[in-house]
Scaffold this motif. Structure first.
Motif, PDB file in Angstrom:
ATOM      1  N   CYS A  36       0.860  -1.197   0.000  1.00  0.00           N
ATOM      2  CA  CYS A  36       0.000   0.000   0.000  1.00  0.00           C
ATOM      3  C   CYS A  36       0.891   1.241   0.000  1.00  0.00           C
ATOM      4  CB  CYS A  36      -0.919  -0.013   1.221  1.00  0.00           C
ATOM      5  SG  CYS A  36      -2.114   1.332   1.264  1.00  0.00           S
ATOM      6  N   CYS A  41       4.414  -2.778   5.240  1.00  0.00           N
ATOM      7  CA  CYS A  41       4.005  -3.115   6.620  1.00  0.00           C
ATOM      8  C   CYS A  41       4.894  -2.449   7.665  1.00  0.00           C
ATOM      9  CB  CYS A  41       3.978  -4.621   6.832  1.00  0.00           C
ATOM     10  SG  CYS A  41       2.847  -5.141   8.162  1.00  0.00           S
ATOM     11  N   CYS A 118      -2.596  -4.833  10.847  1.00  0.00           N
ATOM     12  CA  CYS A 118      -2.555  -4.685   9.392  1.00  0.00           C
ATOM     13  C   CYS A 118      -2.839  -5.986   8.660  1.00  0.00           C
ATOM     14  CB  CYS A 118      -1.189  -4.153   8.975  1.00  0.00           C
ATOM     15  SG  CYS A 118      -1.100  -3.702   7.236  1.00  0.00           S
ATOM     16  N   PHE A 120      -3.275  -7.447   4.482  1.00  0.00           N
ATOM     17  CA  PHE A 120      -3.155  -7.137   3.061  1.00  0.00           C
ATOM     18  C   PHE A 120      -3.596  -8.367   2.281  1.00  0.00           C
ATOM     19  CE2 PHE A 120      -0.964  -7.022  -1.062  1.00  0.00           C
ATOM     20  CZ  PHE A 120      -1.466  -5.820  -1.537  1.00  0.00           C
ATOM     21  N   ASN A 166     -10.817   0.250  -0.145  1.00  0.00           N
ATOM     22  CA  ASN A 166      -9.760  -0.709   0.201  1.00  0.00           C
ATOM     23  C   ASN A 166      -8.550  -0.024   0.809  1.00  0.00           C
ATOM     24  OD1 ASN A 166     -11.147  -3.026  -0.680  1.00  0.00           O
ATOM     25  ND2 ASN A 166     -10.498  -2.709  -2.802  1.00  0.00           N
ATOM     26  N   SER A 167      -8.251   1.198   0.349  1.00  0.00           N
ATOM     27  CA  SER A 167      -7.085   1.920   0.860  1.00  0.00           C
ATOM     28  C   SER A 167      -7.233   2.294   2.326  1.00  0.00           C
ATOM     29  CB  SER A 167      -6.852   3.188   0.030  1.00  0.00           C
ATOM     30  OG  SER A 167      -7.988   4.033   0.082  1.00  0.00           O
ATOM     31  N   TYR A 170      -7.208  -1.406   5.461  1.00  0.00           N
ATOM     32  CA  TYR A 170      -6.091  -2.321   5.710  1.00  0.00           C
ATOM     33  C   TYR A 170      -6.022  -2.792   7.157  1.00  0.00           C
ATOM     34  CZ  TYR A 170      -3.607   1.695   7.699  1.00  0.00           C
ATOM     35  OH  TYR A 170      -3.245   2.770   8.481  1.00  0.00           O
TER      36      TYR A 170
END
Length: 210
Positions: A36, A41, A118, A120, A166-167, A170
């Protein structure tokens, strides 16, 4: 390395705990954009005084790779037919120092808490149970290791909306964590929420499982 499968999901998902050997799989999953906008991460791992804009990209990748090599970055990788499709990081809350610098996410017992800050999921595998499989596996794994309190920081879906971008998702969403028994401990009208689940089995539950 630990692994399991979730045949009840829409996919057969294999979950493996991160080891240095799996760095290439994590690198492949994150892709050239670093999961992202070049995060790799690292966002929650930044120390005081560091700015994400200065770290993201190649520097974040190098730092994450070093943490993985040293066994200091913990997490789970989800695979479908041998391909990495999902990631969830976890660890003692103190290993994500940015959490304590976010006023809305502070707590008084951080030393006793483990965090799930987090997720993904590969764009082709979203909404197919990958994140749920990762969360369930993490809860089972950490319970077996004696972790008693687990926290997530999901985003609250705005009033009148059915989903978030989606952004912004996370960290997961509130309904997603609620389905796994997490409860809000610092509700806010919008944005990231602090939610918890006790991993300590009640005596009656232990007896039923024995």
């Amino acid at each position: 390395m630990k692994a399991t499968t979730f045949p009840g999901m829409s996919l057969d998902i294999d979950i493996q705990e991160l080891t240095p050997v799996q760095w290439p799989a994590l690198e492949k999953l994150f892709g050239k954009n670093g999961a992202c906008v070049g995060c790799w991460c690292m966002f929650w791992r930044l120390e005081e005084g560091e700015r994400f804009q200065d770290v993201k990209g190649a520097s974040a990748k190098q730092r994450m790779k070093a943490l993985v090599a040293q066994g200091q970055a913990r997490g789970l990788l989800a695979y479908v037919e041998g391909e990495p499709v999902g990631w969830l990081t976890f660890g003692p809350r103190r290993s994500f120092p940015r959490l304590d610098r976010a006023p809305s996410l502070k707590c008084d017992d951080a030393d006793e808490v483990w965090s799930l800050p987090c997720f993904f999921i590969h764009k082709d595998f979203r909404n197919q149970g990958v994140a749920t499989a990762l969360l369930k596996f993490a809860m089972d794994t950490l319970r077996q290791r004696g972790v008693s309190t687990l926290e997530g920081y999901p985003v609250k879906v705005p009033a009148g909306a059915t989903r978030v971008a989606n952004s912004s998702a996370y960290t997961g969403t509130v309904p997603f964590f609620e389905k796994q028994g997490f409860k809000s401990v610092a509700e806010r009208p919008q944005g990231k929420q602090r939610m918890r689940k006790s991993l300590v089995l009640r005596r009656s539950a232990r007896k039923q499982g024995s």
